[in-house]
Design a protein around this motif. Sequence first.
Motif, PDB file in Angstrom:
ATOM      1  N   THR B 124       0.834  -1.214   0.000  1.00 53.39           N
ATOM      2  CA  THR B 124       0.000   0.000   0.000  1.00 53.39           C
ATOM      3  C   THR B 124       0.865   1.259   0.000  1.00 53.39           C
ATOM      4  O   THR B 124       0.391   2.347   0.311  1.00 53.39           O
ATOM      5  CB  THR B 124      -0.914   0.030   1.248  1.00 53.39           C
ATOM      6  OG1 THR B 124      -0.095  -0.075   2.412  1.00 53.39           O
ATOM      7  CG2 THR B 124      -1.913  -1.117   1.227  1.00 53.39           C
ATOM      8  N   GLU B 125       2.123   1.119  -0.353  1.00 56.73           N
ATOM      9  CA  GLU B 125       3.049   2.262  -0.300  1.00 56.73           C
ATOM     10  C   GLU B 125       2.910   3.124  -1.554  1.00 56.73           C
ATOM     11  O   GLU B 125       2.683   2.628  -2.660  1.00 56.73           O
ATOM     12  CB  GLU B 125       4.487   1.731  -0.189  1.00 56.73           C
ATOM     13  CG  GLU B 125       5.527   2.810   0.089  1.00 56.73           C
ATOM     14  CD  GLU B 125       6.898   2.220   0.406  1.00 56.73           C
ATOM     15  OE1 GLU B 125       6.994   0.989   0.636  1.00 56.73           O
ATOM     16  OE2 GLU B 125       7.874   2.992   0.402  1.00 56.73           O
ATOM     17  N   ASP B 126       3.058   4.432  -1.365  1.00 52.80           N
ATOM     18  CA  ASP B 126       3.022   5.344  -2.502  1.00 52.80           C
ATOM     19  C   ASP B 126       4.143   5.023  -3.490  1.00 52.80           C
ATOM     20  O   ASP B 126       5.243   4.629  -3.093  1.00 52.80           O
ATOM     21  CB  ASP B 126       3.215   6.789  -2.018  1.00 52.80           C
ATOM     22  CG  ASP B 126       1.985   7.320  -1.286  1.00 52.80           C
ATOM     23  OD1 ASP B 126       0.897   6.727  -1.428  1.00 52.80           O
ATOM     24  OD2 ASP B 126       2.133   8.332  -0.577  1.00 52.80           O
ATOM     25  N   ILE B 127       3.824   5.218  -4.763  1.00 54.41           N
ATOM     26  CA  ILE B 127       4.834   5.106  -5.816  1.00 54.41           C
ATOM     27  C   ILE B 127       5.400   6.505  -6.018  1.00 54.41           C
ATOM     28  O   ILE B 127       4.727   7.389  -6.560  1.00 54.41           O
ATOM     29  CB  ILE B 127       4.200   4.586  -7.124  1.00 54.41           C
ATOM     30  CG1 ILE B 127       3.581   3.201  -6.903  1.00 54.41           C
ATOM     31  CG2 ILE B 127       5.220   4.574  -8.255  1.00 54.41           C
ATOM     32  CD1 ILE B 127       2.652   2.753  -8.022  1.00 54.41           C
ATOM     33  N   ALA B 195       6.175  -3.484  -6.386  1.00 50.08           N
ATOM     34  CA  ALA B 195       5.428  -3.813  -5.168  1.00 50.08           C
ATOM     35  C   ALA B 195       4.851  -5.211  -5.328  1.00 50.08           C
ATOM     36  O   ALA B 195       4.511  -5.633  -6.438  1.00 50.08           O
ATOM     37  CB  ALA B 195       4.304  -2.807  -4.944  1.00 50.08           C
ATOM     38  N   THR B 301      -4.482   6.213  -8.608  1.00 47.23           N
ATOM     39  CA  THR B 301      -4.318   4.991  -7.814  1.00 47.23           C
ATOM     40  C   THR B 301      -4.500   3.755  -8.691  1.00 47.23           C
ATOM     41  O   THR B 301      -5.264   3.762  -9.660  1.00 47.23           O
ATOM     42  CB  THR B 301      -5.356   4.898  -6.681  1.00 47.23           C
ATOM     43  OG1 THR B 301      -6.665   4.847  -7.258  1.00 47.23           O
ATOM     44  CG2 THR B 301      -5.251   6.091  -5.748  1.00 47.23           C
ATOM     45  N   GLN B 320      -1.969   1.255  -4.563  1.00 44.18           N
ATOM     46  CA  GLN B 320      -0.927   2.280  -4.480  1.00 44.18           C
ATOM     47  C   GLN B 320      -1.339   3.568  -5.178  1.00 44.18           C
ATOM     48  O   GLN B 320      -2.073   3.554  -6.164  1.00 44.18           O
ATOM     49  CB  GLN B 320       0.357   1.759  -5.149  1.00 44.18           C
ATOM     50  CG  GLN B 320       0.901   0.489  -4.525  1.00 44.18           C
ATOM     51  CD  GLN B 320       2.200   0.087  -5.187  1.00 44.18           C
ATOM     52  OE1 GLN B 320       2.183  -0.564  -6.234  1.00 44.18           O
ATOM     53  NE2 GLN B 320       3.309   0.482  -4.600  1.00 44.18           N
TER      54      GLN B 320
END
Lengths: 343, 343
Positions: B124-127, B195, B301, B320
């Motif tokens: 769930t980490e930002d790109i 990811a 997203t 993400q």
Amino acid sequence: MKLASLNHGRDGQLIVVSRDLKMAVHAHDIAPTLQFALDNWHEVEADLQHLYRNLNDGIAQHTFPFNLALCSSPLPRAYQWADGSAYVNHVELVRKARGADMPESFWTDPLMYQGMSDGFLAPTEDIKVADEQWGIDFEGEIAIVTDDIAMGTRTEEVHGHIKLLMLVNDVSLRNLIPAELAKGFGFFQSKPSSAFSPVAVTPDELGNSWHDYKLHHRLTVHLNGELFGQPHAGTDMTFNFAELIQHVAKSRAICAGSIIGSGTVSNKDRSSGSCCLAERRMLEILEYGHAETPFMKFGDTVKIEMFDDSGHSIFGAIEQTVVRYKHHYHDEDLNHHNPHHQQ
Amino acid sequence: MKLASLNHGRDGQLIVVSRDLKMAVHAHDIAPTLQFALDNWHEVEADLQHLYRNLNDGIAQHTFPFNLALCSSPLPRAYQWADGSAYVNHVELVRKARGADMPESFWTDPLMYQGMSDGFLAPTEDIKVADEQWGIDFEGEIAIVTDDIAMGTRTEEVHGHIKLLMLVNDVSLRNLIPAELAKGFGFFQSKPSSAFSPVAVTPDELGNSWHDYKLHHRLTVHLNGELFGQPHAGTDMTFNFAELIQHVAKSRAICAGSIIGSGTVSNKDRSSGSCCLAERRMLEILEYGHAETPFMKFGDTVKIEMFDDSGHSIFGAIEQTVVRYKHHYHDEDLNHHNPHHQQ
């Protein structure tokens, strides 16, 4: 200081090695493995340096003679092996031999590929290859090991991030390269496991020979006991290690323990010889119209090392023999095998 | 069984997750990290399976609700990430859109590149990308995790070596690819951190949907909350995972914990949509002469997941958001900096 890993388990056992490569001492009370040390460099560096000083001063306890035949690669496996091609003169030569011009951008934008890093050969381990016809070659290189580096880091911010230097034998299967590169996705099968020098050294160990993010010594390569080349690693290096780090970090962070390579060391001065067979073959093609030097055969040996101004080996030697690999098919593996339904 | 890693330290903290993804339990008494478990699979597998059964039966102790927002990648960093391009139909389409024929050999010789593996994004980490103009794209894929595999291993010997399966978002920077591939050394800056799904599952968990070394479910991709594609991962996969393993192992051994990817899932049946923007753009180019769908913008997203026949999520979702990366230049890093002499 000088660090090495004894061949033990998957990640080796960290030892500190004396400056003259004669004695060693276990570092397990400080860091069990080199990767652990790199992951926790700020916490362990002072203790390792202290142990190194005591070892050199002859006052460390439980020392033992250093035997590089017992070493694994300093990092037996790593999270990253990114190999540049910083001696652009070498790249230009390879192109010229096949009648192709090199794009001008190659002088300003580094060439680099992502290499496999899940298992490196020990510095004296045999190079096992299934087929001599794959065109077995060595490549003598310099490599650095970094700590954690933020995405977007630029050359002027690189200071302090280079923790160790090593030598490399980047084994290449030349006859697999053309078809592989033609597919467009880069090297894969043509770049099997590399080997690194037994000892990794911190930059402070190199004194005045480490400046401008280049290592200013000759890299000495022997093939079957005869001098093959000794080009100067500080000469004709178009991209220094700060520029190579900047290239890696453009779109991503770099994890501690990442290894970044220089590519084959190569000088414009041809009298210094070459660090790989491919380059000598290219020079022969340009001179005679065909290559005379064959690729490595089973039984051939290569030795790669670097000496300081007093003639002492800095990193210990990579010394490897090429042998035939035979894959043994284990029938017992197939006892429960149903090709149409893997449980 | 289902395994995940809590975001803790460099290598995460191994947990066992219930089949319905609702509950979890620490596995640290068995294996502190997933890499440790893979390094010692024979010793830990039975204990992990036992804990998994107890968790599903509601009799495990010290359980807690599973929260995928607290997960790192199952392997936060790995020794190998080798990504294939097994849905050749996708490759052919990409070529067709730029007017190039695909060599016939692409149907028999897998395309594969060595990806960076020194740091993966949490599910769930930002790109984080510095520049929207780099052409930010997602790629929905399936990946396997192997144990140790000998050099030269062939498809008929692969049985039992696939320990885990995961989903992947192989983030790609499309506008950096043409120049990078033109240099001949493959992807580098154009393939930043990937990811993986929060949960990795053993093949036995997949029942009849895992056969022929392919995963027979649809891969569901949502872009900004709207269904973008749900091609079937078992359809049109030209090379199965046994063939991809054989390709990796041709000239080298494979280390436990190596991750091998399928490449973008893609079906010839266009009604099932795509798993990356590039493919939809190619279809638009073929239909309208130009691409209409833009690459990802900051704030966009992507959600990638897979459901079993009862509609339950198998791996948990990768979800993400793309955000702008700003590199902060730390002047204090430069206090001791002399560009001509790095100590």
